[in-house]
Motif scaffolding. Structure first.
Motif, PDB file in Angstrom:
ATOM      1  N   MET A 430       0.822  -1.202   0.000  1.00 32.15           N
ATOM      2  CA  MET A 430       0.000   0.000   0.000  1.00 32.15           C
ATOM      3  C   MET A 430       0.861   1.257   0.000  1.00 32.15           C
ATOM      4  SD  MET A 430      -2.994  -1.009  -0.326  1.00 32.15           S
ATOM      5  CE  MET A 430      -3.575   0.677  -0.310  1.00 32.15           C
ATOM      6  N   PHE A 431       1.993   1.210   0.707  1.00 32.22           N
ATOM      7  CA  PHE A 431       2.889   2.368   0.709  1.00 32.22           C
ATOM      8  C   PHE A 431       3.386   2.665  -0.699  1.00 32.22           C
ATOM      9  CE2 PHE A 431       7.309   3.853   0.676  1.00 32.22           C
ATOM     10  CZ  PHE A 431       7.167   5.087   1.289  1.00 32.22           C
ATOM     11  N   PHE A 432       3.793   1.628  -1.415  1.00 33.40           N
ATOM     12  CA  PHE A 432       4.302   1.856  -2.763  1.00 33.40           C
ATOM     13  C   PHE A 432       3.175   2.156  -3.753  1.00 33.40           C
ATOM     14  CE2 PHE A 432       7.963  -0.449  -0.932  1.00 33.40           C
ATOM     15  CZ  PHE A 432       8.916   0.532  -1.151  1.00 33.40           C
ATOM     16  N   PHE A 433       1.947   1.710  -3.464  1.00 31.90           N
ATOM     17  CA  PHE A 433       0.798   2.162  -4.252  1.00 31.90           C
ATOM     18  C   PHE A 433       0.631   3.673  -4.100  1.00 31.90           C
ATOM     19  CE2 PHE A 433      -3.625   3.565  -3.853  1.00 31.90           C
ATOM     20  CZ  PHE A 433      -4.099   3.315  -5.134  1.00 31.90           C
ATOM     21  N   ILE A 434       0.733   4.167  -2.877  1.00 27.36           N
ATOM     22  CA  ILE A 434       0.609   5.603  -2.623  1.00 27.36           C
ATOM     23  C   ILE A 434       1.744   6.356  -3.316  1.00 27.36           C
ATOM     24  CG2 ILE A 434       0.664   7.358  -0.817  1.00 27.36           C
ATOM     25  CD1 ILE A 434      -0.592   5.225   1.043  1.00 27.36           C
ATOM     26  N   LEU A 435       2.968   5.820  -3.202  1.00 25.90           N
ATOM     27  CA  LEU A 435       4.120   6.466  -3.843  1.00 25.90           C
ATOM     28  C   LEU A 435       3.948   6.518  -5.357  1.00 25.90           C
ATOM     29  CD1 LEU A 435       7.033   7.631  -3.596  1.00 25.90           C
ATOM     30  CD2 LEU A 435       7.857   5.276  -3.834  1.00 25.90           C
ATOM     31  N   ASP A 436       3.545   5.405  -5.965  1.00 24.84           N
ATOM     32  CA  ASP A 436       3.362   5.371  -7.421  1.00 24.84           C
ATOM     33  C   ASP A 436       2.231   6.288  -7.867  1.00 24.84           C
ATOM     34  OD1 ASP A 436       5.428   3.630  -8.091  1.00 24.84           O
ATOM     35  OD2 ASP A 436       4.219   1.855  -7.690  1.00 24.84           O
ATOM     36  N   THR A 437       1.181   6.393  -7.057  1.00 30.59           N
ATOM     37  CA  THR A 437       0.090   7.318  -7.381  1.00 30.59           C
ATOM     38  C   THR A 437       0.580   8.755  -7.367  1.00 30.59           C
ATOM     39  OG1 THR A 437      -1.577   5.805  -6.477  1.00 30.59           O
ATOM     40  CG2 THR A 437      -2.199   8.123  -6.676  1.00 30.59           C
ATOM     41  N   ALA A 438       1.397   9.102  -6.364  1.00 30.64           N
ATOM     42  CA  ALA A 438       1.965  10.451  -6.300  1.00 30.64           C
ATOM     43  C   ALA A 438       2.865  10.723  -7.508  1.00 30.64           C
ATOM     44  CB  ALA A 438       2.752  10.626  -4.999  1.00 30.64           C
ATOM     45  N   ILE A 439       3.636   9.721  -7.909  1.00 32.12           N
ATOM     46  CA  ILE A 439       4.535   9.896  -9.059  1.00 32.12           C
ATOM     47  C   ILE A 439       3.740  10.117 -10.341  1.00 32.12           C
ATOM     48  CG2 ILE A 439       6.233   8.716 -10.521  1.00 32.12           C
ATOM     49  CD1 ILE A 439       7.277   7.334  -7.995  1.00 32.12           C
ATOM     50  N   THR A 440       2.721   9.282 -10.584  1.00 34.70           N
ATOM     51  CA  THR A 440       1.966   9.410 -11.831  1.00 34.70           C
ATOM     52  C   THR A 440       1.148  10.696 -11.868  1.00 34.70           C
ATOM     53  OG1 THR A 440       0.227   8.022 -10.863  1.00 34.70           O
ATOM     54  CG2 THR A 440       1.852   6.937 -12.232  1.00 34.70           C
ATOM     55  N   ASN A 441       0.612  11.116 -10.723  1.00 35.95           N
ATOM     56  CA  ASN A 441      -0.094  12.395 -10.712  1.00 35.95           C
ATOM     57  C   ASN A 441       0.861  13.550 -10.969  1.00 35.95           C
ATOM     58  OD1 ASN A 441      -2.578  11.260 -10.319  1.00 35.95           O
ATOM     59  ND2 ASN A 441      -2.886  12.066  -8.261  1.00 35.95           N
ATOM     60  N   GLY A 442       2.056  13.469 -10.403  1.00 37.23           N
ATOM     61  CA  GLY A 442       3.065  14.487 -10.688  1.00 37.23           C
ATOM     62  C   GLY A 442       3.430  14.514 -12.158  1.00 37.23           C
ATOM     63  N   TYR A 443       3.516  13.340 -12.757  1.00 34.45           N
ATOM     64  CA  TYR A 443       3.813  13.246 -14.186  1.00 34.45           C
ATOM     65  C   TYR A 443       2.710  13.902 -15.028  1.00 34.45           C
ATOM     66  CZ  TYR A 443       3.379  11.008 -18.759  1.00 34.45           C
ATOM     67  OH  TYR A 443       3.186  10.770 -20.095  1.00 34.45           O
ATOM     68  N   VAL A 444       1.443  13.620 -14.695  1.00 34.68           N
ATOM     69  CA  VAL A 444       0.318  14.194 -15.444  1.00 34.68           C
ATOM     70  C   VAL A 444       0.341  15.720 -15.361  1.00 34.68           C
ATOM     71  CG1 VAL A 444      -2.196  14.408 -15.527  1.00 34.68           C
ATOM     72  CG2 VAL A 444      -1.146  12.160 -15.230  1.00 34.68           C
ATOM     73  N   VAL A 445       0.580  16.254 -14.149  1.00 35.72           N
ATOM     74  CA  VAL A 445       0.596  17.709 -13.978  1.00 35.72           C
ATOM     75  C   VAL A 445       1.754  18.327 -14.740  1.00 35.72           C
ATOM     76  CG1 VAL A 445       0.841  19.561 -12.292  1.00 35.72           C
ATOM     77  CG2 VAL A 445      -0.608  17.604 -11.768  1.00 35.72           C
ATOM     78  N   MET A 446       2.922  17.683 -14.708  1.00 33.41           N
ATOM     79  CA  MET A 446       4.077  18.222 -15.434  1.00 33.41           C
ATOM     80  C   MET A 446       3.849  18.182 -16.943  1.00 33.41           C
ATOM     81  SD  MET A 446       8.102  17.210 -15.083  1.00 33.41           S
ATOM     82  CE  MET A 446       9.371  18.376 -15.618  1.00 33.41           C
ATOM     83  N   ARG A 447       3.203  17.126 -17.419  1.00 36.18           N
ATOM     84  CA  ARG A 447       2.928  17.014 -18.854  1.00 36.18           C
ATOM     85  C   ARG A 447       1.984  18.104 -19.321  1.00 36.18           C
ATOM     86  NH1 ARG A 447       0.353  11.474 -20.922  1.00 36.18           N
ATOM     87  NH2 ARG A 447      -1.409  12.343 -19.745  1.00 36.18           N
TER      88      ARG A 447
END
Length: 546
Positions: A430-447
């Motif tokens: 679950m921790f790495f699910f949260i981390l990966d969600t934060a990463i992909t959301n950051g990617y979407v915003v940067m894109r």
């Protein structure tokens, strides 16, 4: 998790025999507790007197009142990938991870002393997370292989940043919350997600507040893969990850941004929840009510009762529906209603529009987002000879197909380069699910950031990829961290610099590792041949031995 190509059909899931998108049978129907209880709530009770069949009366829909979709603020052009991830996984969470990891280690030391342990620092945890992101890109079967001395499989970059023993020791004591304060089972304040609660709440709140969704949103379930023992582990045989923790997700179908999520923790006190499907949709759409967003759901959630409640909150909805739902018109049931591909019949009751459409089999839908006056549309279908032709369909079919894939899109971004590894601790998944969600959301915003659009050498627009984002993020988290940084600086100050030798010679460090490698590089201070990949390792070991 995968998305189908759009070039064959406007509603590819309905064209094929794949059940998950056809939605005639829900993918998780067989063995989920909440599924059965939801069906009990929706036993077939009809009120056909209120439904009018094939009424093309005009029911105009309200205009969208929500804010302009997109990031709520832009970062400066000089901000990098770490700054975008920091929006969703801020520094205070990293500091909390350091604090709780050191606390848990000290608590374990009171029982049994571990001479190999030393407290972690913020820089070290950042580098550790950077290595985990790096491992998601360069995937090896076993974690120890990243430190292998085998020239074919050994990964020298990771070995220079952190030793294997130190990396595994941090993983051993990694913690997110103080388990000594956790309420026991049976206590009224017992929290099944206590071990990850601070990170779960913080990231979820940031996902909600940092991005304005597009008008169409989709709500569906995601699975966090886990096969160990866990009271709220779910089994969904038709999902790519059959065993794991179920997470209800609201995502943006335009880009896969995760707006909100909720972890399903199963029964409370061995009592299944009644009305689970309705409760989940209302919970995940609470912050968008009153603005006439359109919520797209599959047949597990869809019911006239839910759609009526959403209408009261000024939210539209559409979805496929099971024919035994309470309040669904029985006049639309039966094989004789639609026989040929493209046939459809609909019925209306107030703002609700129920429809059955024949593709390869009858497809039942319900919507409050479509106007009966403008119900007609077409979809593309392929014949056996490969010829593409248009087939009549109600408008809900292409609209649903275009806007129901938000959670699948989000899952695809999150699991393309996942940071999780096999573990016996469920909460680490679950921790790495949260981390990966934060990463992909950051990617979407940067894109989508207007100041961070990529250009090719010829000046053409170039799309930013998840791989590029993760690669740069990993480098930025690691930075110049070196576990033996003091020894490294000592060798530099002593004048140990590489130079060129006319004569080739065997690398001393490779020889120590029982590898034969010749090079023209020498250390000007040590006056021995050292190849560039081994230059730092040789001097770190030299400094430690002196």
């Amino acid at each position: 998790m995968e998305t189908d190509s759009d070039n064959e059909s406007d509603f590819s899931g309905f064209e094929s025999d794949d059940l998950p998108l056809a939605d005639l049978v829900d993918s998780d129907e067989e063995l989920n507790d909440e599924q059965n209880d939801s069906d009990k709530e929706n036993e077939p009770v009809r009120d056909d007197d209120k439904w009018t069949e094939n009424d093309h009366s005009d029911h105009p829909k309200q205009a969208f009142r929500g804010p302009e979709p997109g990031p709520r603020f832009d970062l400066d052009p000089d901000q990098n990938e770490w700054d975008f991830m920091d929006m969703f996984f801020p520094m205070f969470l990293i500091e909390l991870l350091v604090e709780q990891t050191n606390l848990f280690a000290s608590q374990k030391m009171e029982v049994k002393f571990d001479k190999a342990w030393r407290p972690v620092t913020v820089a070290e945890i950042k580098a550790w997370l950077g290595i985990r992101i790096y491992m998601s890109i360069v995937q090896l079967p076993q974690m120890a292989m990243y430190w292998s001395t085998d020239v074919l499989y050994g990964n020298f970059s990771v070995r220079r940043i952190m030793t294997r023993d130190r990396f595994m020791k941090v993983l051993q004591y990694l913690h997110c919350n103080d388990r000594t304060k956790m309420k026991p089972k049976g206590h009224k304040d017992h929290d099944k997600l206590y071990l990850i609660r601070p990170f779960l709440d913080a990231v979820r709140k940031l996902c909600l507040t940092l991005y304005n969704p597009h008008r169409n949103v989709s709500i569906d379930e995601a699975m966090v893969k886990f096969r160990g023992r866990l009271g709220f582990r779910q089994y969904m045989p038709l999902k790519p990850a059959r065993y794991g923790v179920k997470v209800w997700v609201r995502a943006d179908p335009v880009n896969g941004y995760v707006n909100d999520f909720q972890v399903y923790t199963g029964k409370d006190a061995n009592t299944a929840e009644v009305g689970l499907a309705t409760r989940v949709v209302l919970d995940l759409s609470r912050d968008i009510k009153g603005m006439f967003y359109i919520v797209n759901v599959d047949n597990f959630f869809t019911s006239p009762v839910l759609f009526e409640e959403l209408l009261k909150q000024e939210t539209y909805a559409r979805g496929t529906v099971r024919t035994n739902r309470k309040g669904y018109p029985s006049s639309l049931l039966g094989k004789k209603k639609v026989q040929e591909q493209g046939d459809y019949v609909f019925a209306t009751k107030g703002e609700q529009l129920a429809c059955v459409w024949m593709d390869k089999k009858p497809i039942y839908t319900l919507s409050t987002a479509e106007n009966p006056k403008d119900i007609g549309a077409t979809v593309l279908r392929k014949k056996r000879n490969g010829e593409v032709h248009q087939v009549p369909a109600p408008r809900i079919i292409p609209e649903y197909n275009n806007n129901m894939n938000g959670v699948d899109h989000a899952d695809q971004l999150r699991t393309e380069y996942p940071t999780f590894r096999t573990s016996r601790k469920w909460w680490t998944y679950m921790f790495f699910f949260i981390l990966d969600t934060a990463i992909t959301n950051g990617y979407v915003v940067m894109r989508e950031s207007p100041f961070h659009q990529q250009r090719s050498r010829t000046g053409k627009a170039k799309d930013r990829t998840v791989l590029d984002f993760r690669m740069n993020l990993s480098k930025q988290l690691i930075g110049d961290y070196c576990e033996n940084g003091a020894a490294k600086m000592a060798t530099v100050k002593a004048g140990h610099f590489p130079g060129h030798s006319e004569k080739r010679g065997r690398c001393r460090q490779c020889t120590k590792q029982k590898r034969r490698h010749e090079c023209n590089v020498i250390c000007l201070e040590c006056n021995v041949h050292i190849c560039v990949p081994c230059f730092k390792d040789w001097h770190v070991e030299l400094a430690n031995s002196s």
